[in-house]
Design a protein around this motif. Sequence first.
Motif, PDB file in Angstrom:
ATOM      1  N   GLU A 113     -25.962  39.996  -7.815  1.00 39.36           N
ATOM      2  CA  GLU A 113     -25.519  38.678  -7.346  1.00 39.36           C
ATOM      3  C   GLU A 113     -25.495  38.634  -5.812  1.00 39.36           C
ATOM      4  OE1 GLU A 113     -21.266  36.368  -7.295  1.00 39.36           O
ATOM      5  OE2 GLU A 113     -21.795  37.442  -9.135  1.00 39.36           O
ATOM      6  N   GLN A 152     -23.754  41.663   2.346  1.00 40.37           N
ATOM      7  CA  GLN A 152     -24.558  40.437   2.456  1.00 40.37           C
ATOM      8  C   GLN A 152     -24.872  40.132   3.915  1.00 40.37           C
ATOM      9  OE1 GLN A 152     -23.018  37.038   0.302  1.00 40.37           O
ATOM     10  NE2 GLN A 152     -24.228  35.600   1.522  1.00 40.37           N
ATOM     11  N   LYS A 203     -28.190  36.686  -2.750  1.00 41.88           N
ATOM     12  CA  LYS A 203     -27.763  35.892  -1.597  1.00 41.88           C
ATOM     13  C   LYS A 203     -28.210  36.513  -0.279  1.00 41.88           C
ATOM     14  CE  LYS A 203     -23.492  34.455  -3.954  1.00 41.88           C
ATOM     15  NZ  LYS A 203     -22.007  34.637  -3.941  1.00 41.88           N
TER      16      LYS A 203
END
Length: 406
Positions: free
Chosen positions: A376, A349, A380
């Motif tokens: 998921e 991320q 982000k």
Amino acid sequence: IAAGDLVFEPISPRSGVWAEPAMVNKAAKEFEDTEKMIGAAEKLYGEYRWGRYDMLVLPPSFPFGGMENPRLTFATPTVIVGDKSLVSLVAHELAHSWSGNLVTNASWKDIWLNEGFTTYVQARITEALYGQEAAEMEREIDQTDLLNEVKDMSPADQALALPPLNERDPDDALSQVAYVKGAWFLQFLEQRFGREVFDPFLRGWFDDHAFQSANTDQFVEYLKKNLLPKNPTAVSDAELHAWLEEPGIPSFAPKARSRGFAVVDTARIAWLGSEQLPSNQVTSQWTTQEWVRFIDGLGKTVPVAKLEQLDKGYHFTGTPNGEIAMRWYPLAIRSGYTQAQPAAGEFIQKVGRRKLILPIYAELLKTPEGLAFAKEVFAKAKPGYHPITTASVADMIAKAEAAPKP
């Protein structure tokens, strides 16, 4: 063009670092040998012709290791690890000041003239500053990675002299072949002719083609005119053809051999047999390259209990070192070491450098649970990724979703 809250820290009268205030001193310290690198390259290949060599440290989302813009290299912060073990990236981007910027590949199918030459020059700079063993470690890692990569490549893409790309996206044809096989070919020529002959030849190539584009045929012509006659029996036409036109790595290629890796291999084998971790006395001086070798040699999977032991001893989970992370997290995911997954998610991320994160995504996408987790994290991460990284990850996820279910 770069815009942001940037400050400058000089390294030498002709080199320095631009970065955000919180990063600039750390970057300048890590890159403090840059002027020595310029001097080492000039000694080998002639004057640095661009005036200044400055570097801009970009956010972690930058999708590449570096981009060799003349006079201002753009660089990833992921190479700033505190011990200079990854500054060969600076040597690589600097080397482009001769191969790539001074002499440019005429088309994308000739990309090895850019990246292969640059990877070769990078190793020579690394050796000049940090010793032959440091350069040999990096060569051996690169060669091992390339031999693994070509197993899944089409034969045509394994040749240095690529066929015309036509309407094909050049990115699809770019691989470690251009970088590592290209450098390996030049190392082969160096070994056959000796540096006292090969170094002036390569400098002559840069001088004679300065500020011009060149293709593979032109290099072969220059080679046959200016190097091969120095020792007519050193390289055969068949060997030249094998390097340039044939897939894979020729059987006669000189393989890199690091003495330090023998110590690493012994330590790993001893641990696997005795469950006694290598002592701090052995590992305290290990560089990134030695840890990479240690992890790469563990095999496809490792029992969870043993990974727990390694993690407790060496704190791989959560490492800020991307070269270790890109190897540790896929191993952990394959092995079912679920404790590492949250940290893997945080890493992909935060970091957008494709080399470091795509292997982790690739491993996650092999299971339904991993795919869900990857989607998921991607949701982000996407606002902070560069569009190139976004496209790469989105394509991987789309293919995983479209794949037939077992």
